[in-house]
Design a protein around this motif. Structure first.
Motif, mmCIF file in Angstrom:
data_model
loop_
_atom_site.group_PDB
_atom_site.id
_atom_site.type_symbol
_atom_site.label_atom_id
_atom_site.label_comp_id
_atom_site.label_asym_id
_atom_site.label_seq_id
_atom_site.Cartn_x
_atom_site.Cartn_y
_atom_site.Cartn_z
ATOM 1 N N ASP A 1 0.811 -1.219 0.000
ATOM 2 C CA ASP A 1 0.000 0.000 0.000
ATOM 3 C C ASP A 1 0.844 1.268 0.000
ATOM 4 O O ASP A 1 0.311 2.374 -0.106
ATOM 5 C CB ASP A 1 -0.982 0.003 1.170
ATOM 6 N N GLU B 1 -9.599 -2.676 3.548
ATOM 7 C CA GLU B 1 -8.407 -2.904 2.728
ATOM 8 C C GLU B 1 -7.853 -1.581 2.211
ATOM 9 O O GLU B 1 -8.597 -0.633 1.956
ATOM 10 C CB GLU B 1 -8.739 -3.789 1.519
ATOM 11 N N TRP B 2 -6.542 -1.555 2.038
ATOM 12 C CA TRP B 2 -5.916 -0.399 1.403
ATOM 13 C C TRP B 2 -5.998 -0.577 -0.109
ATOM 14 O O TRP B 2 -5.492 -1.572 -0.635
ATOM 15 C CB TRP B 2 -4.461 -0.288 1.835
ATOM 16 N N ALA C 1 -2.875 -1.485 -2.162
ATOM 17 C CA ALA C 1 -2.424 -2.865 -1.997
ATOM 18 C C ALA C 1 -3.226 -3.797 -2.900
ATOM 19 O O ALA C 1 -2.682 -4.746 -3.478
ATOM 20 C CB ALA C 1 -2.551 -3.298 -0.541
#
Length: 286
Positions: free
Chosen positions: A177, A238-239, A242
């Motif tokens: 990320d 979630e990023w 990423a």
């Protein structure tokens, strides 16, 4: 820092020679222009810390190569300054020092390496207060000079020049990320719902040398240039960078290896940006 634990994890000291050997095995070549992100503790125990890492990377790219890192500005005025009570706001505007590429600290959130790089002999740093980059090496000036005030992640930015120079991005123990290059893809992508921000920061006027407050316009790199949370491809929490980076790796873009004890990745900047622009435009229905 628990040096013993770091030593055990990396199977002994992660020397500069070891770092150079490991990044070359990952694919870094002499003459490369490399933007790097580093999570130092992930590598294990590095005798000498950041200077050892920078020297090792410079050894890997050789005299014809260049290193680039995102620095930002640690003490930039807050984005929500306009919403402060007038008395507080005016006090800050009257007293806040201007961004100075030479003395203004790199954003601490980026770790210790960018601050070390900007102090390296011969380092160049771009003029943008919020999106500054530092570079060392043969193409340092080409990467950093004349950084656009507005759209500083877009065309003509150090990130755009990294792509033009067929540069690469090295995640040295850093998570996926942290791939700042993808902000350039966001700036280029033509898709509905792109979010922008306008803010003010103090800089030195190039003609008078006096401190002036200047307005800047950019993609929203803090809260997200797009509403990634609305996508099925991005799970809650979630990023998004990423997610995009994992999709890149699955498509055969980028290599994975180990530097010291740290999982590391190397991406060709042009391939990464083209993939990310396509991913964003597809997911957001360009």
């Amino acid at each position: 820092m628990d040096e013993r634990a770091l030593l055990e994890r990396s199977g002994g000291p992660v020397t500069g020679e070891r770092i150079t050997r490991d990044v070359r095995a990952l694919g870094v070549r002499e003459g490369d222009t490399v933007m790097f992100h580093t999570e130092l503790s992930a590598l294990g125990y590095v005798p000498g810390g950041p200077p050892t890492v920078i020297a090792a990377l410079l050894e890997a790219v050789g005299e014809g190569g260049t290193l680039l890192a995102y620095t930002g500005w640690n003490d930039a005025p807050p984005y929500d300054l306009p919403s402060w009570p007038e008395e507080w706001r005016e006090a800050v505007r009257a007293a806040h020092p201007a961004y100075d590429p030479v003395v203004s600290e790199a954003d601490h959130a980026n770790g210790r390496l960018p601050e070390a790089l900007r102090h390296w002999p011969g380092a160049r740093r771009s003029r943008h207060p919020d999106v500054s980059f530092a570079a060392v090496g043969a193409r340092a000036a080409e990467l950093t000079d004349g950084h656009a005030w507005d759209d500083p992640h877009g065309p003509g930015s150090p990130l755009a020049r990294l792509v033009e120079q067929e540069g690469r991005v090295l995640l040295l123990g850093a998570p996926l990320d942290s791939l700042t290059l993808l902000h350039h893809a966001e700036a280029l992508a033509e898709a509905p719902g792109k979010r922008h921000v306008r803010y003010e920061q103090p800089v030195l006027d190039p003609l008078s040398g006096q401190r002036v407050w200047r307005s800047f316009w950019d993609i929203d790199s803090e809260d997200g240039a797009f509403d990634y949370a609305a996508l099925d491809a991005v799970a809650e929490g979630e990023w998004p960078f990423a997610v995009i980076a994992r999709a890149m790796l699955a498509a055969g873009i980028g290599t994975r290896g180990t530097v010291g004890a740290g999982e590391s990745h190397l991406f060709d900047a042009g391939d990464a940006v083209r993939f990310a622009v396509g991913w964003i435009e597809r997911e957001f229905g360009a």
